[in-house]
Design an enzyme around this catalytic site. Structure first.
Site, PDB file in Angstrom:
ATOM      1  N   LYS A 196       0.836  -1.199   0.000  1.00  0.00           N
ATOM      2  CA  LYS A 196       0.000   0.000   0.000  1.00  0.00           C
ATOM      3  C   LYS A 196       0.876   1.256   0.000  1.00  0.00           C
ATOM      4  CE  LYS A 196      -3.474   2.276   2.811  1.00  0.00           C
ATOM      5  NZ  LYS A 196      -4.383   2.209   3.942  1.00  0.00           N
ATOM      6  N   GLU A 202      10.644  -4.694   4.226  1.00  0.00           N
ATOM      7  CA  GLU A 202      10.697  -6.110   3.832  1.00  0.00           C
ATOM      8  C   GLU A 202      10.332  -6.255   2.351  1.00  0.00           C
ATOM      9  OE1 GLU A 202       9.104  -4.890   6.480  1.00  0.00           O
ATOM     10  OE2 GLU A 202       9.043  -6.316   8.156  1.00  0.00           O
ATOM     11  N   GLY A 254      -4.802  -1.910   4.924  1.00  0.00           N
ATOM     12  CA  GLY A 254      -4.033  -3.059   4.438  1.00  0.00           C
ATOM     13  C   GLY A 254      -4.706  -4.386   4.748  1.00  0.00           C
ATOM     14  N   ARG A 255      -5.161  -4.552   5.989  1.00  0.00           N
ATOM     15  CA  ARG A 255      -5.722  -5.853   6.389  1.00  0.00           C
ATOM     16  C   ARG A 255      -7.139  -6.054   5.890  1.00  0.00           C
ATOM     17  NH1 ARG A 255      -4.556  -2.443  10.457  1.00  0.00           N
ATOM     18  NH2 ARG A 255      -6.189  -1.682  11.843  1.00  0.00           N
ATOM     19  N   GLU A 340      -4.500  -6.557  14.960  1.00  0.00           N
ATOM     20  CA  GLU A 340      -4.023  -5.230  14.543  1.00  0.00           C
ATOM     21  C   GLU A 340      -5.165  -4.217  14.648  1.00  0.00           C
ATOM     22  OE1 GLU A 340      -0.543  -4.712  11.585  1.00  0.00           O
ATOM     23  OE2 GLU A 340      -2.269  -4.114  10.410  1.00  0.00           O
ATOM     24  N   HIS A 371      -4.437 -33.250  17.723  1.00  0.00           N
ATOM     25  CA  HIS A 371      -3.279 -34.054  18.103  1.00  0.00           C
ATOM     26  C   HIS A 371      -2.132 -33.167  18.563  1.00  0.00           C
ATOM     27  CE1 HIS A 371      -5.259 -37.637  16.515  1.00  0.00           C
ATOM     28  NE2 HIS A 371      -5.789 -36.774  15.655  1.00  0.00           N
ATOM     29  N   LYS A 500       9.462  -0.684  13.873  1.00  0.00           N
ATOM     30  CA  LYS A 500       9.980  -0.352  12.535  1.00  0.00           C
ATOM     31  C   LYS A 500      11.072   0.710  12.653  1.00  0.00           C
ATOM     32  CE  LYS A 500       5.770  -1.003   9.769  1.00  0.00           C
ATOM     33  NZ  LYS A 500       4.745  -0.321   8.990  1.00  0.00           N
TER      34      LYS A 500
HETATM   35  O1  F6P Z   1       3.370  -3.270   9.788  1.00  0.00           O
HETATM   36  C1  F6P Z   1       2.013  -3.199   9.687  1.00  0.00           C
HETATM   37  C2  F6P Z   1       1.534  -2.818   8.321  1.00  0.00           C
HETATM   38  O2  F6P Z   1       1.498  -1.455   8.183  1.00  0.00           O
HETATM   39  C3  F6P Z   1       0.184  -3.449   8.073  1.00  0.00           C
HETATM   40  O3  F6P Z   1      -0.842  -2.710   8.581  1.00  0.00           O
HETATM   41  C4  F6P Z   1       0.187  -3.601   6.600  1.00  0.00           C
HETATM   42  O4  F6P Z   1      -0.773  -4.520   6.185  1.00  0.00           O
HETATM   43  C5  F6P Z   1       1.604  -4.058   6.358  1.00  0.00           C
HETATM   44  O5  F6P Z   1       2.368  -3.338   7.294  1.00  0.00           O
HETATM   45  C6  F6P Z   1       2.123  -3.868   4.970  1.00  0.00           C
HETATM   46  O6  F6P Z   1       2.081  -2.532   4.570  1.00  0.00           O
HETATM   47  P1  F6P Z   1       2.230  -2.141   3.048  1.00  0.00           P
HETATM   48  O7  F6P Z   1       1.123  -2.745   2.286  1.00  0.00           O
HETATM   49  O8  F6P Z   1       2.184  -0.643   3.027  1.00  0.00           O
HETATM   50  O9  F6P Z   1       3.572  -2.650   2.567  1.00  0.00           O
END
Ligand code: F6P
Length: 535
Positions: A196, A202, A254-255, A340, A371, A500
């Site tokens: 987003k 990452e 995002g979620r 979240e 199990h 972060k």
């Molecule tokens: O670290 C949390 C977060 O901001 C989430 O809310 C989000 O889904 C995820 O990181 C990834 O963010 P982006 O889509 O901006 O890479």
């Protein structure tokens, strides 16, 4: 807010769920709700008429109807970020106008969906090729909401796959991308960078690694990269052609984003027809949420049962137990969606929450969990409310006997949790095994199940795209209802920021380029250890 419910809880704790069934032959029907063919049974809990009435009052006290209508109308209910909350617009397939800042958002939503479908069909049909020919594999690079939704949905819909293979890379651990890319052909792989913000460290690190892999292997990133983001300036700076960028507005969290461009890998895997059915399932749940009375409203009742167990009875966690192997990643998806969203200590108005926040969510598919951790659920000292999900039938008619066993196990677990086994019953069994005296007594105690452990069951005909859409939207609205009752802003996530920031500042230290002065002793010692062993 929960005072009266806590008084009711004090006497409810003295009761047995089984006795509630004995006293009311209609209990199963009266403590269930449904929509379409989906059926939600919450009768295996301690909730009775008085408790339910008191829970239902919470909806009105919290102004739930007005808040819900504000959300669907595009009001800026995400107040700490000044944003509307309109993931529901992404599944508003009929295009009824929704205004944000004086403009209808639907034309752009539908145009982006049209472009996604065209692009997906080009990839699926071979019209869009890589440097070495038709696309055989798609790698989605994203994390959190840009990963968990499509991972969960792609796996859930595997019987509908008729497109290229779809893979997911999320972790910045190089092991993840290395293992995914190793068997793939860089000239026939499409990489989707889903972020987003297009800044997540990452995702951007993995995207650069994938681009280098493709270039070195003879692929063509200009043809084989696409992006999903709301930061179009950054996708352009990364070099992804505008016709392969699928944007979405900041009013999609995002979620909550799997319904739109973030769902592109799902669309490529299953095609437009199945993806549309997924959206229609979500839309059907929206309609139900907006129109059904609270007591008949599945998301509302799911939320109220959640409030009863967490905020009133004090159960710290909730287990999500899909007896549906293809919902393997649903618990992980719900961990982000619920924790979240409602894992907060501060109410919307800045005051401290007066009740516990949302619970810890965890779980695994059954029967595997039986199990592993079911021992604790049955006999441990903590009560863990369980949410079972199961289909009436599977996708493999030739394996119908497997499905019957699966269903029987699901029902057996909720019954066992409720029924338990008394000391007398345990004694009778131990005696039948030939034990007597003190040994009988000692062994019998290990075989007692306290029972009276609550669970709910969501049962649906079959895990189709439509049903998956219903399930995902159901949980989204449950989070919204719980958050509204608690006074939480379920749509921000400030709690992820500090880690972060610190990770960024620790970069030079773990590179050995800066000293650890000023760091706490533990962090400094761990950095020193890592530097000592680095080859
Ligand atoms: O670290 C949390 C977060 O901001 C989430 O809310 C989000 O889904 C995820 O990181 C990834 O963010 P982006 O889509 O901006 O890479």
């Amino acid at each position: 807010m929960f005072d009266h419910l806590k008084t009711l809880a004090a006497s409810a704790r003295e009761r047995r769920i089984l006795d509630l069934f004995a006293a009311d032959p209609d209990r199963a029907a009266r403590f269930s709700a449904g929509t379409g063919d989906m059926h939600f049974d919450y009768s295996k809990t301690l909730i009775d008429d008085e408790i339910r009435a008191s829970l239902l009052k919470l909806c009105d006290e919290a102004g739930l109807a007005a808040r819900r209508d504000e959300m669907f109308a595009g009001e800026k209910i995400n107040e700490t970020e000044g944003r509307a909350v309109l993931h529901t617009a992404l599944r508003n397939l009929d295009g009824d106008p929704i205004e944000v800042d004086g403009g209808d958002v639907m034309p752009e939503v539908l145009e982006t969906l049209r472009r996604m479908r065209v692009f997906a069909e080009e990839i699926r049909g071979g019209a869009a090729q890589g440097a070495g020919g038709g696309i055989t594999d798609v790698v989605n690079i994203g994390i959190g909401g840009s990963d968990l939704g499509p991972v969960m949905a792609t796996l859930a819909l595997s019987p509908y796959h008729d497109g290229p293979r779809v893979h997911f890379v999320s972790n910045v651990d190089g092991a993840h991308i290395a293992d995914i890319l190793r068997p793939l052909d860089p000239t026939r792989t499409l990489v989707i960078v889903a972020s987003k913000t297009f800044t997540t460290i990452e995702t951007m690190t993995n995207a650069r690694t994938a681009r280098a892999w493709m270039q070195e292997g003879g692929g063509d990133p200009a043809r084989q990269f696409a992006a999903v983001s709301s930061a179009l300036d950054r996708t352009e700076a990364f070099g992804i052609p505008a016709d392969r960028v699928f944007g979405f507005a900041d009013w999609v969290g995002g979620r909550y984003s799997v319904w739109g461009p973030v769902g592109l890998p799902v669309l490529i895997a299953v095609g437009s027809y199945a993806f549309d059915a997924f959206l229609r399932g979500g839309q059907a749940m929206d309609l139900h949420f907006r129109s059904a009375d609270w007591a008949e409203n599945v998301p509302v009742m799911l939320a109220l049962v959640g409030i009863w167990h967490r905020q009133v009875l004090g159960c710290a966690s909730r287990a999500v137990l899909p007896y549906d192997q293809r919902l393997l990643r649903l618990p992980a998806y719900l961990q982000q969606l619920e924790m979240e969203s409602n894992g907060k200590s501060v109410a919307m108005d800045g005051s401290a929450l007066s009740a516990p926040c949302g619970p810890i969510i965890w779980g695994e598919p059954g029967t595997n969990g039986q199990h592993a951790f079911f021992q604790l659920i049955h006999q441990g000292t903590d009560v863990v409310p369980c949410e079972f999900l199961v289909a009436a039938e599977g996708h493999e008619p030739e394996l119908a006997h497997h499905h019957r066993l699966l269903l029987a196990n699901c029902l057996a677990q909720s019954e066992a949790l409720m029924r338990g086994r008394s000391l007398d019953e345990a004694r009778a069994r131990t005696a039948a095994a030939g034990l007597t005296g003190e040994e009988l007594e000692r062994q019998a105690r290990h075989r007692v199940f306290p029972g009276n452990r609550p669970s709910t069951t969501l049962i649906y005909p079959k895990l189709t795209p439509f049903v998956l859409g219903q399930i995902v939207a159901l949980y989204e609205h449950r989070v919204f209802v719980e958050g509204t009752i608690l006074g939480i802003n379920s749509f921000d996530q400030w709690g992820v920021e500090l880690g972060k920031e610190l990770a960024t500042s620790l970069g030079p230290l773990v590179d050995g380029e800066a000293g650890a002065e000023g760091k706490d002793g533990s962090t400094a010692a761990l950095i020193a250890y890592a530097l000592r062993y680095r080859s």
